[in-house]
Design a protein around this motif. Structure first.
Motif, PDB file in Angstrom:
ATOM      1  N   ALA A 121     -18.331   8.072  69.406  1.00  0.00           N
ATOM      2  CA  ALA A 121     -18.543   9.323  70.135  1.00  0.00           C
ATOM      3  C   ALA A 121     -19.746  10.077  69.572  1.00  0.00           C
ATOM      4  O   ALA A 121     -20.524  10.685  70.324  1.00  0.00           O
ATOM      5  CB  ALA A 121     -17.290  10.193  70.060  1.00  0.00           C
ATOM      6  N   TYR A 122     -19.902  10.040  68.242  1.00  0.00           N
ATOM      7  CA  TYR A 122     -21.068  10.682  67.626  1.00  0.00           C
ATOM      8  C   TYR A 122     -22.360  10.021  68.086  1.00  0.00           C
ATOM      9  O   TYR A 122     -23.355  10.697  68.339  1.00  0.00           O
ATOM     10  CB  TYR A 122     -20.986  10.618  66.103  1.00  0.00           C
ATOM     11  N   LEU A 123     -22.365   8.695  68.172  1.00  0.00           N
ATOM     12  CA  LEU A 123     -23.572   7.993  68.606  1.00  0.00           C
ATOM     13  C   LEU A 123     -23.947   8.367  70.038  1.00  0.00           C
ATOM     14  O   LEU A 123     -25.133   8.435  70.382  1.00  0.00           O
ATOM     15  CB  LEU A 123     -23.378   6.481  68.486  1.00  0.00           C
ATOM     16  N   THR A 124     -22.944   8.610  70.866  1.00  0.00           N
ATOM     17  CA  THR A 124     -23.203   9.012  72.251  1.00  0.00           C
ATOM     18  C   THR A 124     -23.698  10.454  72.319  1.00  0.00           C
ATOM     19  O   THR A 124     -24.642  10.759  73.042  1.00  0.00           O
ATOM     20  CB  THR A 124     -21.921   8.864  73.094  1.00  0.00           C
ATOM     21  N   ALA A 125     -23.044  11.322  71.555  1.00  0.00           N
ATOM     22  CA  ALA A 125     -23.387  12.742  71.614  1.00  0.00           C
ATOM     23  C   ALA A 125     -24.703  13.051  70.906  1.00  0.00           C
ATOM     24  O   ALA A 125     -25.438  13.950  71.329  1.00  0.00           O
ATOM     25  CB  ALA A 125     -22.268  13.575  70.992  1.00  0.00           C
ATOM     26  N   TYR A 126     -24.978  12.347  69.826  1.00  0.00           N
ATOM     27  CA  TYR A 126     -26.178  12.596  69.024  1.00  0.00           C
ATOM     28  C   TYR A 126     -26.977  11.299  68.871  1.00  0.00           C
ATOM     29  O   TYR A 126     -26.864  10.613  67.877  1.00  0.00           O
ATOM     30  CB  TYR A 126     -25.803  13.117  67.632  1.00  0.00           C
ATOM     31  N   PRO A 127     -27.780  10.958  69.863  1.00  0.00           N
ATOM     32  CA  PRO A 127     -28.552   9.721  69.758  1.00  0.00           C
ATOM     33  C   PRO A 127     -29.601   9.814  68.644  1.00  0.00           C
ATOM     34  O   PRO A 127     -30.092  10.889  68.315  1.00  0.00           O
ATOM     35  CB  PRO A 127     -29.213   9.586  71.131  1.00  0.00           C
ATOM     36  N   GLY A 128     -29.868   8.687  68.040  1.00  0.00           N
ATOM     37  CA  GLY A 128     -30.877   8.655  66.992  1.00  0.00           C
ATOM     38  C   GLY A 128     -30.284   8.715  65.610  1.00  0.00           C
ATOM     39  O   GLY A 128     -29.132   8.345  65.367  1.00  0.00           O
ATOM     40  N   PHE A 129     -31.092   9.200  64.687  1.00  0.00           N
ATOM     41  CA  PHE A 129     -30.730   9.205  63.269  1.00  0.00           C
ATOM     42  C   PHE A 129     -29.488  10.059  62.985  1.00  0.00           C
ATOM     43  O   PHE A 129     -28.625   9.674  62.191  1.00  0.00           O
ATOM     44  CB  PHE A 129     -31.918   9.705  62.441  1.00  0.00           C
ATOM     45  N   ALA A 130     -29.388  11.219  63.638  1.00  0.00           N
ATOM     46  CA  ALA A 130     -28.254  12.121  63.394  1.00  0.00           C
ATOM     47  C   ALA A 130     -26.933  11.444  63.756  1.00  0.00           C
ATOM     48  O   ALA A 130     -25.949  11.531  63.011  1.00  0.00           O
ATOM     49  CB  ALA A 130     -28.421  13.413  64.182  1.00  0.00           C
ATOM     50  N   GLY A 131     -26.885  10.762  64.878  1.00  0.00           N
ATOM     51  CA  GLY A 131     -25.671  10.065  65.294  1.00  0.00           C
ATOM     52  C   GLY A 131     -25.300   8.952  64.337  1.00  0.00           C
ATOM     53  O   GLY A 131     -24.119   8.751  64.019  1.00  0.00           O
ATOM     54  N   LYS A 132     -26.320   8.231  63.854  1.00  0.00           N
ATOM     55  CA  LYS A 132     -26.055   7.149  62.905  1.00  0.00           C
ATOM     56  C   LYS A 132     -25.505   7.686  61.586  1.00  0.00           C
ATOM     57  O   LYS A 132     -24.595   7.099  60.991  1.00  0.00           O
ATOM     58  CB  LYS A 132     -27.320   6.341  62.660  1.00  0.00           C
ATOM     59  N   MET A 133     -26.052   8.797  61.135  1.00  0.00           N
ATOM     60  CA  MET A 133     -25.570   9.382  59.884  1.00  0.00           C
ATOM     61  C   MET A 133     -24.135   9.903  60.029  1.00  0.00           C
ATOM     62  O   MET A 133     -23.318   9.754  59.120  1.00  0.00           O
ATOM     63  CB  MET A 133     -26.497  10.506  59.422  1.00  0.00           C
ATOM     64  N   LEU A 134     -23.815  10.501  61.168  1.00  0.00           N
ATOM     65  CA  LEU A 134     -22.446  10.959  61.392  1.00  0.00           C
ATOM     66  C   LEU A 134     -21.488   9.777  61.501  1.00  0.00           C
ATOM     67  O   LEU A 134     -20.347   9.849  61.033  1.00  0.00           O
ATOM     68  CB  LEU A 134     -22.384  11.827  62.649  1.00  0.00           C
ATOM     69  N   PHE A 135     -21.942   8.681  62.103  1.00  0.00           N
ATOM     70  CA  PHE A 135     -21.129   7.466  62.176  1.00  0.00           C
ATOM     71  C   PHE A 135     -20.830   6.951  60.768  1.00  0.00           C
ATOM     72  O   PHE A 135     -19.685   6.620  60.442  1.00  0.00           O
ATOM     73  CB  PHE A 135     -21.854   6.396  62.989  1.00  0.00           C
ATOM     74  N   VAL A 136     -21.845   6.904  59.937  1.00  0.00           N
ATOM     75  CA  VAL A 136     -21.668   6.443  58.551  1.00  0.00           C
ATOM     76  C   VAL A 136     -20.738   7.385  57.788  1.00  0.00           C
ATOM     77  O   VAL A 136     -19.886   6.934  57.014  1.00  0.00           O
ATOM     78  CB  VAL A 136     -23.036   6.303  57.845  1.00  0.00           C
ATOM     79  N   ALA A 137     -20.871   8.670  58.011  1.00  0.00           N
ATOM     80  CA  ALA A 137     -20.010   9.639  57.323  1.00  0.00           C
ATOM     81  C   ALA A 137     -18.552   9.465  57.750  1.00  0.00           C
ATOM     82  O   ALA A 137     -17.644   9.506  56.912  1.00  0.00           O
ATOM     83  CB  ALA A 137     -20.475  11.053  57.612  1.00  0.00           C
ATOM     84  N   ALA A 138     -18.316   9.257  59.041  1.00  0.00           N
ATOM     85  CA  ALA A 138     -16.944   9.102  59.538  1.00  0.00           C
ATOM     86  C   ALA A 138     -16.305   7.835  58.987  1.00  0.00           C
ATOM     87  O   ALA A 138     -15.145   7.847  58.564  1.00  0.00           O
ATOM     88  CB  ALA A 138     -16.939   9.081  61.066  1.00  0.00           C
ATOM     89  N   THR A 139     -17.057   6.747  58.983  1.00  0.00           N
ATOM     90  CA  THR A 139     -16.486   5.492  58.487  1.00  0.00           C
ATOM     91  C   THR A 139     -16.453   5.453  56.962  1.00  0.00           C
ATOM     92  O   THR A 139     -15.550   4.861  56.379  1.00  0.00           O
ATOM     93  CB  THR A 139     -17.270   4.285  59.031  1.00  0.00           C
ATOM     94  N   GLY A 140     -17.401   6.096  56.321  1.00  0.00           N
ATOM     95  CA  GLY A 140     -17.413   6.126  54.863  1.00  0.00           C
ATOM     96  C   GLY A 140     -16.235   6.893  54.288  1.00  0.00           C
ATOM     97  O   GLY A 140     -15.736   6.576  53.202  1.00  0.00           O
ATOM     98  N   ALA A 141     -15.773   7.894  55.007  1.00  0.00           N
ATOM     99  CA  ALA A 141     -14.611   8.664  54.549  1.00  0.00           C
ATOM    100  C   ALA A 141     -13.376   7.781  54.455  1.00  0.00           C
ATOM    101  O   ALA A 141     -12.499   8.010  53.615  1.00  0.00           O
ATOM    102  CB  ALA A 141     -14.366   9.828  55.486  1.00  0.00           C
ATOM    103  N   VAL A 142     -13.296   6.757  55.294  1.00  0.00           N
ATOM    104  CA  VAL A 142     -12.151   5.846  55.254  1.00  0.00           C
ATOM    105  C   VAL A 142     -12.153   5.062  53.946  1.00  0.00           C
ATOM    106  O   VAL A 142     -11.080   4.798  53.378  1.00  0.00           O
ATOM    107  CB  VAL A 142     -12.163   4.895  56.470  1.00  0.00           C
ATOM    108  N   PHE A 143     -13.316   4.692  53.446  1.00  0.00           N
ATOM    109  CA  PHE A 143     -13.379   3.970  52.174  1.00  0.00           C
ATOM    110  C   PHE A 143     -12.838   4.835  51.041  1.00  0.00           C
ATOM    111  O   PHE A 143     -12.076   4.360  50.190  1.00  0.00           O
ATOM    112  CB  PHE A 143     -14.816   3.549  51.854  1.00  0.00           C
TER     113      PHE A 143
END
Length: 81
Positions: free
Chosen positions: A34-56
């Motif tokens: 959803a972040y990648l769709t809402a925030y295309p580009g670098f910002a969306g990728k960083m939010l994606f990494v933050a969301a999945t990194g929190a699971v680790f």
């Protein structure tokens, strides 16, 4: 009765811990998409990494807690008996 219901929400084994971590990861990936769709580009990728990194981080803490509870139970049993 409340105690029986409360026990359902306690993670007792590593298998249960991995099941919870798997569920968290599925939710994190969906949120990341959803972040990648809402925030295309670098910002969306960083939010994606933050969301999945929190699971680790959460997964490591869950596994540590299960291990510590098991070790505490073993230590208490050794003292009792």
């Amino acid at each position: 009765m409340l105690a029986k219901i409360g026990r359902l929400f306690i993670i007792k084994t590593r298998f249960e811990a991995f099941a919870v971590i798997y569920a968290l990861s599925l939710g994190a990936v969906e949120r990341g998409k959803a972040y990648l769709t809402a925030y295309p580009g670098f910002a969306g990728k960083m939010l994606f990494v933050a969301a999945t990194g929190a699971v680790f981080i959460a997964g490591a803490k869950i596994l540590d807690a299960v291990r510590m509870e098991r070790e505490a139970g073993e230590a208490a049993a050794a003292l009792d008996g």
